[in-house]
Design an enzyme around this catalytic site. Structure first.
Site, mmCIF file in Angstrom:
data_model
loop_
_atom_site.group_PDB
_atom_site.id
_atom_site.type_symbol
_atom_site.label_atom_id
_atom_site.label_comp_id
_atom_site.label_asym_id
_atom_site.label_seq_id
_atom_site.Cartn_x
_atom_site.Cartn_y
_atom_site.Cartn_z
ATOM 1 N N ASP A 169 21.761 36.782 29.119
ATOM 2 C CA ASP A 169 21.890 35.635 30.038
ATOM 3 C C ASP A 169 22.044 36.194 31.450
ATOM 4 O OD1 ASP A 169 22.034 33.623 28.017
ATOM 5 O OD2 ASP A 169 24.193 34.008 27.761
ATOM 6 N N HIS B 179 25.989 36.078 27.698
ATOM 7 C CA HIS B 179 25.427 37.133 26.860
ATOM 8 C C HIS B 179 24.816 38.143 27.829
ATOM 9 C CE1 HIS B 179 25.103 33.703 23.869
ATOM 10 N NE2 HIS B 179 25.835 34.604 23.240
ATOM 11 N N HIS C 293 34.723 27.877 13.714
ATOM 12 C CA HIS C 293 34.637 29.032 12.820
ATOM 13 C C HIS C 293 35.844 29.072 11.877
ATOM 14 C CE1 HIS C 293 31.932 31.339 15.923
ATOM 15 N NE2 HIS C 293 31.437 30.186 15.554
HETATM 16 C C1 GLO Z 1 28.075 31.101 17.242
HETATM 17 C C2 GLO Z 1 29.007 31.606 18.235
HETATM 18 C C3 GLO Z 1 28.332 31.932 19.544
HETATM 19 C C4 GLO Z 1 29.175 32.891 20.339
HETATM 20 C C5 GLO Z 1 28.462 33.415 21.543
HETATM 21 C C6 GLO Z 1 29.305 34.397 22.320
HETATM 22 O O1 GLO Z 1 28.412 30.583 16.220
HETATM 23 O O2 GLO Z 1 30.035 30.700 18.429
HETATM 24 O O3 GLO Z 1 28.059 30.775 20.284
HETATM 25 O O4 GLO Z 1 30.357 32.289 20.724
HETATM 26 O O5 GLO Z 1 27.284 34.011 21.147
HETATM 27 O O6 GLO Z 1 29.323 35.605 21.707
HETATM 28 MG MG MG Z 2 31.631 30.767 19.882
#
Ligand code: GLO
Ligand code: MG
Length: 346
Positions: free
Chosen positions: A54, A51, A215
């Site tokens: 990060d 991020h 997801h």
């Molecule tokens: C959350 C996401 C998160 C993203 C990360 C990169 O559900 O998976 O972990 O992958 O913030 O953008």
């Molecule tokens: Mg992710």
């Protein structure tokens, strides 16, 4: 040498998490960035995801010059360790300005904040030597339908994509769709939505996607089919492999933990479609179970990779001819058992 030289592996600093959930505090001590980088190397991973904050902690309190200076220092550290920065993602869900969403906030000032921060994220990516920006559109959606206008939100998302694409002519944007959590409903819930909105952007070829197994499962879809779909468009630029036990909170379980067959099919599709051949990474967006002791806190990473490697071997040794014969005979009953036997090792 890695068992599968075709694949390069990576995780993010957030994947070394400490076990906090909405009902209780951390169960493991926090580790420093240096410790995480060392652990990642020790595990034999090749890259790290970032991020923006990060890469440069407390980013909002620093001047643009300071941000770039710290990004350069990080780049030197990574080079020294031989670790690649796979991508940078603007974290647009923590700051008070993003309470009501970022690019689709109802407040113009906060939308501006989101776009400015995204442009800065691109500058960081340039310094870190990656052309990949990941957009997990965490708060772009609604808790209640009447609070936003979906059509207008789509236009605002396109505006934001265009602002990023115009900021840097080389950068690629990978949208990471997720249907819910933290939102009730997110605006870009699936791969189809991500690739559709890409067509409205000023440079559609530079907008693609990242597919996370959990997801897709949360959207009631099969991750392998999602991967196949994105690969058909040549737009799968990263994956977050993990697992998810049905329609619950986002679990980020180790890859293959909930459904080995679903994991096998994802690996099979990655193999068949040549994922990784253009340098794409295999990333694991996994977290340790809350119960995990500190001394076992890297196992979710090494186990996910081990499962991936073993499933690559399973995909390569799959009895394709026998399977095709059964397909030709519409004998899906035995095809089913062929797959199970193959996975069970008989
Ligand atoms: C959350 C996401 C998160 C993203 C990360 C990169 O559900 O998976 O972990 O992958 O913030 O953008
Ligand atoms: Mg992710």
């Amino acid at each position: 040498m890695a068992k599968n030289p075709r694949y390069r592996f990576c995780v993010g600093p957030w994947n070394f998490s400490e076990g906090r959930d909405p009902y209780g505090p951390e169960t493991r001590p926090a580790q420093s960035f240096d410790w995480k980088l060392g652990a990642l190397k020790e595990l034999g991973f090749d890259g790290m995801m970032f991020h923006d904050d990060d890469a440069v902690p407390d980013i909002d309190s620093k001047s643009p010059a300071q941000v770039l200076k710290e990004a350069k220092e990080l780049k030197k550290r990574l080079d020294g360790e031989g670790i690649v920065a796979e991508m940078v993602a603007p974290r647009l869900w923590f700051h008070p300005n993003t309470i009501d969403g970022a690019y689709t906030s109802n407040d113009a000032k906060q939308r501006r904040y989101a776009i400015d921060r995204s442009k800065q994220c691109i500058d960081i990516a340039n310094v870190l030597g990656t052309d990949l920006i990941v957009l997990w559109l965490a708060r772009e959606g609604t808790y209640l339908r009447e609070s936003k206008n979906g059509r207008r939100s789509t236009d605002l998302l396109v505006e934001a994509l265009d602002a990023m694409l115009a900021h840097d002519k080389r950068i690629r944007l990978a949208i990471e769709p997720k249907p819910n959590e933290p939102m009730d409903h997110a605006y870009i819930p699936t791969t189809g939505h991500a690739l559709a909105i890409a067509q409205l952007a000023m440079a559609p070829a530079r907008v693609g996607c990242l597919i996370e197994s959990a997801h897709a499962i949360l959207a009631g879809l099969d991750p392998a089919d999602e991967i196949d779909f994105a690969m058909t468009f040549g737009k799968l630029w990263s994956v977050h492999l993990n697992d998810q036990n049905g329609l619950k909170f986002d679990q980020d379980k180790p890859f293959g933990s909930a459904n080995l067959r679903v994991a096998f099919n994802q690996v099979r599709v990655l193999e068949r479609t040549g994922y990784g051949k253009n340098g794409e990474f295999v990333c694991f967006d996994v977290h340790p179970f809350r119960t995990t002791k500190p001394e076992h806190s890297l196992k979710h990473l090494s186990n996910s990779r081990e499962t991936f490697e073993r499933l690559v071997a399973k995909a390569r040794s799959f009895p394709e001819k026998a399977a095709q014969k059964l397909v030709a005979d519409r004998n899906y009953q035995d095809l089913d058992q062929l797959v199970l036997n193959h996975l069970m090792g008989s």
